[in-house]
Design a protein around this motif. Structure first.
Motif, PDB file in Angstrom:
ATOM      1  N   LYS A 133      99.671  66.366  63.357  1.00 42.63           N
ATOM      2  CA  LYS A 133     101.118  65.972  62.722  1.00 42.63           C
ATOM      3  C   LYS A 133     102.147  67.081  63.341  1.00 42.63           C
ATOM      4  O   LYS A 133     102.098  68.289  63.652  1.00 42.63           O
ATOM      5  CB  LYS A 133     100.985  66.224  61.226  1.00 42.63           C
TER       6      LYS A 133
ATOM      7  N   ASN B 110     105.420  68.560  62.983  1.00 48.63           N
ATOM      8  CA  ASN B 110     106.302  69.094  61.682  1.00 48.63           C
ATOM      9  C   ASN B 110     107.768  68.972  61.875  1.00 48.63           C
ATOM     10  O   ASN B 110     108.191  68.402  62.931  1.00 48.63           O
ATOM     11  CB  ASN B 110     106.086  70.417  61.503  1.00 48.63           C
ATOM     12  N   GLU B 111     108.365  69.083  60.947  1.00 47.34           N
ATOM     13  CA  GLU B 111     109.951  68.770  60.987  1.00 47.34           C
ATOM     14  C   GLU B 111     110.760  69.717  61.719  1.00 47.34           C
ATOM     15  O   GLU B 111     111.916  69.587  61.845  1.00 47.34           O
ATOM     16  CB  GLU B 111     110.345  68.732  59.321  1.00 47.34           C
ATOM     17  N   ASP B 112     109.883  70.719  62.104  1.00 48.87           N
ATOM     18  CA  ASP B 112     110.615  71.690  63.176  1.00 48.87           C
ATOM     19  C   ASP B 112     110.046  71.192  64.520  1.00 48.87           C
ATOM     20  O   ASP B 112     110.475  72.122  65.396  1.00 48.87           O
ATOM     21  CB  ASP B 112     110.773  73.238  62.727  1.00 48.87           C
TER      22      ASP B 112
ATOM     23  N   THR C 156     107.316  71.265  65.648  1.00 46.66           N
ATOM     24  CA  THR C 156     105.879  72.051  66.040  1.00 46.66           C
ATOM     25  C   THR C 156     104.654  71.177  65.613  1.00 46.66           C
ATOM     26  O   THR C 156     104.915  70.098  64.981  1.00 46.66           O
ATOM     27  CB  THR C 156     105.771  73.361  65.387  1.00 46.66           C
ATOM     28  N   LEU C 157     103.433  71.445  66.100  1.00 48.86           N
ATOM     29  CA  LEU C 157     102.427  70.500  66.104  1.00 48.86           C
ATOM     30  C   LEU C 157     101.260  71.252  65.552  1.00 48.86           C
ATOM     31  O   LEU C 157     100.746  72.296  65.796  1.00 48.86           O
ATOM     32  CB  LEU C 157     102.002  70.065  67.361  1.00 48.86           C
TER      33      LEU C 157
ATOM     34  N   ARG D 225     103.500  56.513  54.707  1.00 51.75           N
ATOM     35  CA  ARG D 225     104.683  57.315  54.147  1.00 51.75           C
ATOM     36  C   ARG D 225     105.320  56.535  53.257  1.00 51.75           C
ATOM     37  O   ARG D 225     105.611  55.209  52.974  1.00 51.75           O
ATOM     38  CB  ARG D 225     105.674  57.471  55.524  1.00 51.75           C
TER      39      ARG D 225
ATOM     40  N   ARG E  69     113.532  64.951  61.478  1.00 44.94           N
ATOM     41  CA  ARG E  69     114.472  65.024  60.500  1.00 44.94           C
ATOM     42  C   ARG E  69     115.461  64.260  60.362  1.00 44.94           C
ATOM     43  O   ARG E  69     115.802  63.528  59.341  1.00 44.94           O
ATOM     44  CB  ARG E  69     115.275  66.628  60.596  1.00 44.94           C
TER      45      ARG E  69
ATOM     46  N   TYR F 120     102.837  65.871  55.322  1.00 44.50           N
ATOM     47  CA  TYR F 120     104.074  66.448  54.697  1.00 44.50           C
ATOM     48  C   TYR F 120     104.387  65.749  53.221  1.00 44.50           C
ATOM     49  O   TYR F 120     104.376  64.358  52.951  1.00 44.50           O
ATOM     50  CB  TYR F 120     105.236  66.184  55.471  1.00 44.50           C
TER      51      TYR F 120
ATOM     52  N   ALA G  54     114.981  60.978  61.299  1.00 44.63           N
ATOM     53  CA  ALA G  54     114.134  59.907  60.727  1.00 44.63           C
ATOM     54  C   ALA G  54     113.637  59.891  59.353  1.00 44.63           C
ATOM     55  O   ALA G  54     113.352  58.932  58.721  1.00 44.63           O
ATOM     56  CB  ALA G  54     113.179  59.423  61.909  1.00 44.63           C
ATOM     57  N   ARG G  55     114.249  61.165  58.758  1.00 47.52           N
ATOM     58  CA  ARG G  55     113.589  61.367  57.382  1.00 47.52           C
ATOM     59  C   ARG G  55     112.238  60.848  57.275  1.00 47.52           C
ATOM     60  O   ARG G  55     111.768  60.470  56.320  1.00 47.52           O
ATOM     61  CB  ARG G  55     114.172  60.905  56.343  1.00 47.52           C
ATOM     62  N   ALA G  56     111.361  61.429  58.386  1.00 42.93           N
ATOM     63  CA  ALA G  56     110.014  61.049  58.259  1.00 42.93           C
ATOM     64  C   ALA G  56     108.963  61.970  57.679  1.00 42.93           C
ATOM     65  O   ALA G  56     107.807  61.554  57.517  1.00 42.93           O
ATOM     66  CB  ALA G  56     109.577  60.713  59.853  1.00 42.93           C
ATOM     67  N   GLY G  57     109.548  63.193  57.261  1.00 43.62           N
ATOM     68  CA  GLY G  57     108.613  64.088  56.815  1.00 43.62           C
ATOM     69  C   GLY G  57     107.800  64.740  57.872  1.00 43.62           C
ATOM     70  O   GLY G  57     108.129  65.710  58.391  1.00 43.62           O
ATOM     71  N   ASN G  58     107.007  63.945  58.572  1.00 42.52           N
ATOM     72  CA  ASN G  58     106.200  64.473  59.887  1.00 42.52           C
ATOM     73  C   ASN G  58     105.805  63.039  60.625  1.00 42.52           C
ATOM     74  O   ASN G  58     106.065  62.154  60.113  1.00 42.52           O
ATOM     75  CB  ASN G  58     105.110  65.202  59.675  1.00 42.52           C
ATOM     76  N   LEU G  59     105.349  63.339  61.900  1.00 40.80           N
ATOM     77  CA  LEU G  59     104.751  62.085  62.372  1.00 40.80           C
ATOM     78  C   LEU G  59     103.397  62.484  62.510  1.00 40.80           C
ATOM     79  O   LEU G  59     102.960  63.382  63.156  1.00 40.80           O
ATOM     80  CB  LEU G  59     105.433  61.964  63.930  1.00 40.80           C
ATOM     81  N   PHE G  60     102.596  61.514  62.130  1.00 37.17           N
ATOM     82  CA  PHE G  60     101.054  61.409  62.155  1.00 37.17           C
ATOM     83  C   PHE G  60     100.399  60.761  62.978  1.00 37.17           C
ATOM     84  O   PHE G  60     100.870  59.698  63.123  1.00 37.17           O
ATOM     85  CB  PHE G  60     100.805  61.451  60.687  1.00 37.17           C
ATOM     86  N   GLY G  61      99.317  61.291  63.799  1.00 39.61           N
ATOM     87  CA  GLY G  61      98.706  60.241  64.697  1.00 39.61           C
ATOM     88  C   GLY G  61      97.062  60.721  64.639  1.00 39.61           C
ATOM     89  O   GLY G  61      96.845  61.591  64.094  1.00 39.61           O
TER      90      GLY G  61
END
Lengths: 772, 772
Positions: B472, B474-476, B478-479, A602, B590, A523, B592-599
């Motif tokens: 990742k 997403n901000e909604d 979803t993956l 990030r 949202r 993102y 966390a204002r993280a954009g997305n979480l990535f692994g």
């Protein structure tokens, strides 16, 4: 290495420069899909009207036409929430009952062939019943003005930090406020008070590549090829319009042929995606240059600025009201006005400050992001106003600026503590470059007169925005970067590669940077606001740091050495002082049978503001851009023609990542400024654009560049920050030239551009006022 | 939820099933680029010849022809190392001095239009001087046989675990050995010894989509659109051929129209990439069906197997020599023979084992990976041999199998400890399904006779291969999953989505799985060997686990709860027992204002083998696939026609991830086996293929499926493993049917396919041998 190679290594320019200049880059406009159809829009010829009738029968009868869709039909379709907009969802995919500007799309034709679509579009008969229209943002406030959007539009799910203050049954789209100190008390304390009004017009971005979108819709899975600067905003907006999860929407963005803000936020994409859904085929829409003029513009602005000073020339108070003409639909106007307000203090200590900026709806094309985002408008006012005050107080303009510069311990217009400010140095470099002398008289040679002008600007970079990135180190030790930043000629891919390459000590030809595909790119909020090198650069460094860490762990194990004894040099891990105990990155990855090493990072910009006062409320100071300009002009007193003889721009870079690109961005920004200073303007008559093509609307060519055209890029590494340079050099240009013109001729022009007609009119007014 | 929706949720089939069956999936074959040119190959008509002369003048003169390139010209080009191959670099991009099989490409035409290219190709005049040729892998060993590659080819940089044993001036491409126990002593201990020879022919994969490649080369940046199963191998190979870093090569692989091993490893891509370089334009090459027949085949095989047993029917020793006909170029033959050797013990306890398998060069088209990779050949031998022994020893074949089954405490052919074996259960399920009875007599009805046959197979999954993945959120909420696994109709994307969705408790419509783009997809060794659900599934779970971990941390902070008190349910984190204290994943990202979480995650298969003995030397046991088959056939004694009345396949799944896909893969594998058992065969005469088209070469249709067509998929969750099901059901089919035919007729056919002619010939021989 040859000298040329050394030079290339130090000054890499752009990774794909050769492909670009030889025409072999694949832009969005080049994307084709088998079986694709072509769309053409039918647009309003009235600035404000009720749609009485649309007859599409003749268009539908044209062989090869697959679909003709009107706004009224669209509004009845299930599964479509037919309004979009990044902040306010006020823009219909196609106008439904009312058109609100000349060019407002009201129907679409889709055909097998673009020429067939264009021909069929001419057969659509539209009857419009004109409504009263309003074009000026100040007139739009009048109780008599027609109201474009009687009910305030819903907010979109994005840009939640933008608090919208609007009122039903007015044309106020948003109102932003700065309240700092006590302005009323400040004016009481002031020895002198000056008030001026400034105007700047709508202008065009003119990216070489016009807007294009090619979309498919298969089983609620959307693929949208677009030349957007904001792929993740587009994805989110499509999710809102069509009620789908983000995973059902894939936005693919190749290299853009320029953006400059024009391609921020959804424009034609929601409609094109819908057309793909309705036809079951890929649909492509590419706007013509004429359509660009009615798609997005820079905000025209009217700004009244009142400033109180002590006799010694120190600012005490300033009160500003600015009306930004956001056109018929909000686009990003509701956020842009924040920057207009924040910019009203410039880089000066003004303890009592109030600013009210309004995004005003009018019957004009939507205005949006434009290189210099709100600041090139506010800076036009502040720096013209400053020179006007200097003249009235008989203080040298350079001196007046110096007396009021922000220094450590002061606060910005947003209440943030001043940090890492170098405006003094920028101002000095400009004054030196131009040979500024206090009380220098204009030089007159016959009917030609020469003089100099200065300007100085500071503004806050985009707060709160998030960038994320990933990186993978391949089995041969080369590096792929995954980023959501859009390459649009600004060189972001090269800058990111340089940053990653430095951290891993890898040469640039071992690094590749991906274009954006929202299915796989981490993102990123947006590619705009001069933020990518700084923010995406930070995210990339985070990702590379994880890889670095893993490399060192693996190398320590494989070399049987202590991690602390290792260094990463030239693509290899080696034991310090033992040159033959080393492993290349490729050897490390292969020995670990790791496939690749993957990292992610990030970056989040600080700085939330109180929506009532515009004062900082959270998580640390923002990051302020700084730039100065100096111009020497020659004015022909007979023709009014202004020639810019010399222009020097100074910008603060924090750290220069890519010298070639920094220089080109700085020169490009100045060139934009020269056009806006001297001749760029969208000229309207009753809402009808008079110069909506590149024959009548001029942008600068190389012939418009001054003979003396240079710049200073100030670097200070100690702050550790990178300052984007995409916009900085632009805003100072217009006031520096206007100030020089004034010093040459005594003619003060407060509305851009500085045309010969305005100069002559001013000279004539001088003659008349000097007559007895 | 409706019942249909519940059913869909439980049995999702494939994510894009609807788009597939309605023809709206974009396959590689659908990719087009503006300005692309089209290539056509000129191929050898001789199986082995010296190229005397190629006259391309007439072809070059055709309007629209851009390039005609011969192998000799190619070999002189700078910057091209003109030989490729995944293990041995023995295959020229175009034959240079010598052609080695009928169909060997020796020149290429590139033109504006595919028809122009095809026409111009017919104008290329080629004079060939025939050389002696060899077609049979055993004959290729003869000192008199012509040697195809007098000097052993260089190794490529990939598949470093494949140790190549070859000899100059022979046709031995590679030799693999298993040495376990003491075979000589074993035979001395044996009461009885039997020796048989088996053959199986080359067959075609017949994916619906033929090989296609569309490549661009701009400034040493390659983009290669290919329908390869091995994008990362292709990338590495292009790097070798063109001397470029991996970051200069981007391989893009959309959904494939089938693979079955045919699309493993580079085929036409290195040449197409070169043609793009030479023309400066995108170049596309799509093979015709006829060209598929000369591009890649299953390995024909000759295998001699000698087995010693005690009178009680326990195996004591086995010695096998197998010759795999790898054709004119090695492709993956040098590795495939490992599986042929490993498979010679089957799922049986054979304490003394020796196997020698050879990949033999011959003047035939290259043979490569094929569903059942070496095992369908070795299994044909082992399971036919077993029934032949049972017959000679008068032991029931089911009983003979049961007496020798591997159990815990035994070791496999590679010396690995037996674990998680369920062949007893598979065998029982097959025997039960078919109603097996010891000493059951064939049922004769007039001139038609019915009987049953069994088979049982086990083989080792691909060792050492690495898969990596990323995800990742997403901000909604979803993956998106990032994977290097190629979707080719096997449903890998759906399987991965199911695994990720279970771990995060997200429904499938919230998950999207990317296709492969080597610039952004995490590394995966290859999509083959039934490994993706197991290996890439493991990597995906690793990536998702990182996201899960981060979600729980953030939720604990945001909900002000202890992490241990939280659970992730239905896309939300909630405090156990407090239903209203919950946040959806989107809300968490949202907030966390993280954009997305990535692994990201990784899976590496265990199991290196000693190249001298084929015995395990490192990091734990491999993972063994297991399958059984049972057939009931009806043979017409007048026509020799075999009808399969019933077929039951049993496979071990470890854990079934996607029931629908598991069933379809099992049925698809059996269907392939039916074709190979009964009629599939590439028929040659002097190296000239006699049935190289789908008019003359038959693949099974629905009419060839038995009326009784079912299967058992055995699930055992306790091992925690997933066993891929892409190949398992295939190898048992051919011996099960052959064993049934023998039991029905007494005719033992040892060379596939089981044609009516062979049955009749066998019946006739019985009659003659029974004559006085």
């Amino acid at each position: 290495m040859t000298m040329a190679a050394v030079e290339t290594e130090r000054r890499p320019g752009m990774l794909d420069a050769n492909a670009r200049v030889t025409g072999r880059v694949a832009y969005a406009i080049d994307t084709r899909l088998p079986g694709m159809l072509h769309a053409k829009l039918i647009r309003s010829r009235s600035p404000h009207a009720r749609i009485e009738r649309i007859d599409v029968a003749a268009a539908r009868a044209v062989p090869g036409v697959r679909l003709v869709l009107t706004g009224a039909e669209l509004a009845r379709l299930p599964g479509v929430d037919p309004r979009f907009g990044p902040v306010l969802r006020d823009q219909p995919l196609l106008a439904e009952e009312v058109v609100r500007f000349v060019g407002d799309p009201l129907a679409a034709v889709v055909a097998d062939d673009p020429d067939v679509a264009a021909y069929a579009a001419t057969l659509v008969e539209v009857d419009l019943a004109d409504l009263p229209a309003v074009f000026d943002p100040v007139e739009a406030l009048s109780p008599d003005a027609p109201v474009l959007h009687p009910a305030p539009a819903r907010k979109s799910g994005m840009f939640r930090d933008v608090v919208v203050h609007n009122t039903a049954n007015t044309n106020i789209c948003n109102h932003f406020r700065i309240r700092k100190g006590d302005v009323a008390a400040g004016f009481l304390e002031s020895d002198v008070i000056f008030e001026d009004e400034f105007r700047s017009p709508a202008v065009q971005h003119v990216p070489l590549e016009t807007h294009v979108c090619l979309a498919t819709w298969v089983d609620d899975q959307i693929v949208c090829h677009s030349n957007t600067q904001t792929p993740f905003v587009l994805r989110a907006q499509l999710a809102e319009v069509f009620g789908l999860p983000l995973t059902r929407i894939r936005v693919i963005v190749p290299t853009l042929g320029g953006g400059y803000g024009a391609k921020c936020y959804p424009k034609i994409e929601p409609l094109v995606v819908l057309l793909a859904r309705l036809t079951g085929r890929p649909v492509r829409l590419q706007l013509t240059r004429e359509e660009e003029f009615v798609t997005i513009t820079k905000h025209a602005m009217v700004m009244r600025m009142k400033t109180g000073l002590r006799h010694n020339g120190t600012f005490v108070a300033r009160e500003t009201t600015g009306w930004f003409n956001t056109g018929a639909y909000a686009d990003i106007g509701p956020r842009l006005i924040m920057y207009g307000a924040i910019g009203t203090s410039g880089p000066y200590r003004i303890p009592n400050l109030s600013a009210d900026t309004y995004a005003m709806y009018t019957n004009m094309p939507p205005a949006g992001a434009f290189r210099g985002y709100g600041i090139s408008q506010a800076g036009w006012a502040t720096e013209s106003h400053l020179d006007m005050i200097a003249e009235r107080m008989r203080i040298d303009p350079l001196d007046l600026r110096r007396r009021n510069l922000l220094v450590e311990g002061d606060t910005f217009s947003t209440g943030e503590a001043v940090n890492n400010m170098h405006v003094d140095e920028l101002l000095d470099s400009c004054a030196d470059a131009i040979g500024w002398q206090a009380e220098e008289e204009p030089i007159r040679m016959g009917r030609v007169v020469r003089a100099k002008g200065l300007s100085l600007i500071a503004w806050r970079a985009l707060p709160l925005a998030v960038s994320t990135a990933a990186a993978k180190l391949n089995e041969d030790g080369t590096l792929n970067l995954l980023t959501g930043s859009v390459e649009m000629g600004q060189g972001v891919q090269t800058a990111l590669a340089i940053l990653a390459g430095e951290r891993l000590d890898l040469p640039l030809d071992q690094i590749s940077v991906s274009c954006v595909d929202t299915d796989v790119s981490p993102y990123d909020q947006q590619t705009s606001a001069s933020r990518s090198t700084y923010a995406m650069g930070g995210a990339i460094l985070g990702a590379v740091e994880q890889i670095r860490d893993r490399l060192l762990d693996l190398a320590a194990e494989q070399l049987e050495a202590k991690r602390d004894d290792l260094e990463l040099v030239d693509g290899a891990a080696r034991v310090v002082g033992v040159p033959d105990r080393q492993l290349t990155y490729g050897e490390i990855v292969r020995a670990a049978r790791a496939g690749n090493l993957f990292g992610n990072g990030r970056h989040r910009a600080a700085g939330a503001l109180d929506p009532e006062t515009g004062q900082t409320i959270a998580d640390g100071p923002g990051h302020w851009h700084q730039a100065a300009g100096a111009a020497e002009v020659e004015v022909d007193l007979d023709t009014g023609r202004i020639r810019v003889l010399r222009y020097h721009g100074s910008v603060f870079a924090g750290r220069i990542v890519n010298p070639v690109q920094a220089e080109l961005q700085t020169e490009g920004g100045i060139t934009f400024g020269l056009g806006q200073a001297l001749f760029e303007e969208m000229i309207y008559d009753g809402g009808q654009l008079q110069n909506g093509n590149l024959g009548d609307y001029m942008i600068p060519s190389v012939l418009d560049l001054p003979d003396g055209f240079d710049h200073t890029i100030v670097e200070h590494l100690e702050g550790g920050e990178i300052h984007g340079l995409g916009e900085n050099s632009l805003p100072p240009v217009m006031p520096a030239i206007a100030n020089a013109v004034f010093r040459a001729t005594g003619v003060r022009i407060t509305d851009l551009p500085l045309t010969p007609e305005k100069v002559l009119r001013g000279l004539r007014a001088q003659v008349q006022s000097s007559k007895p």
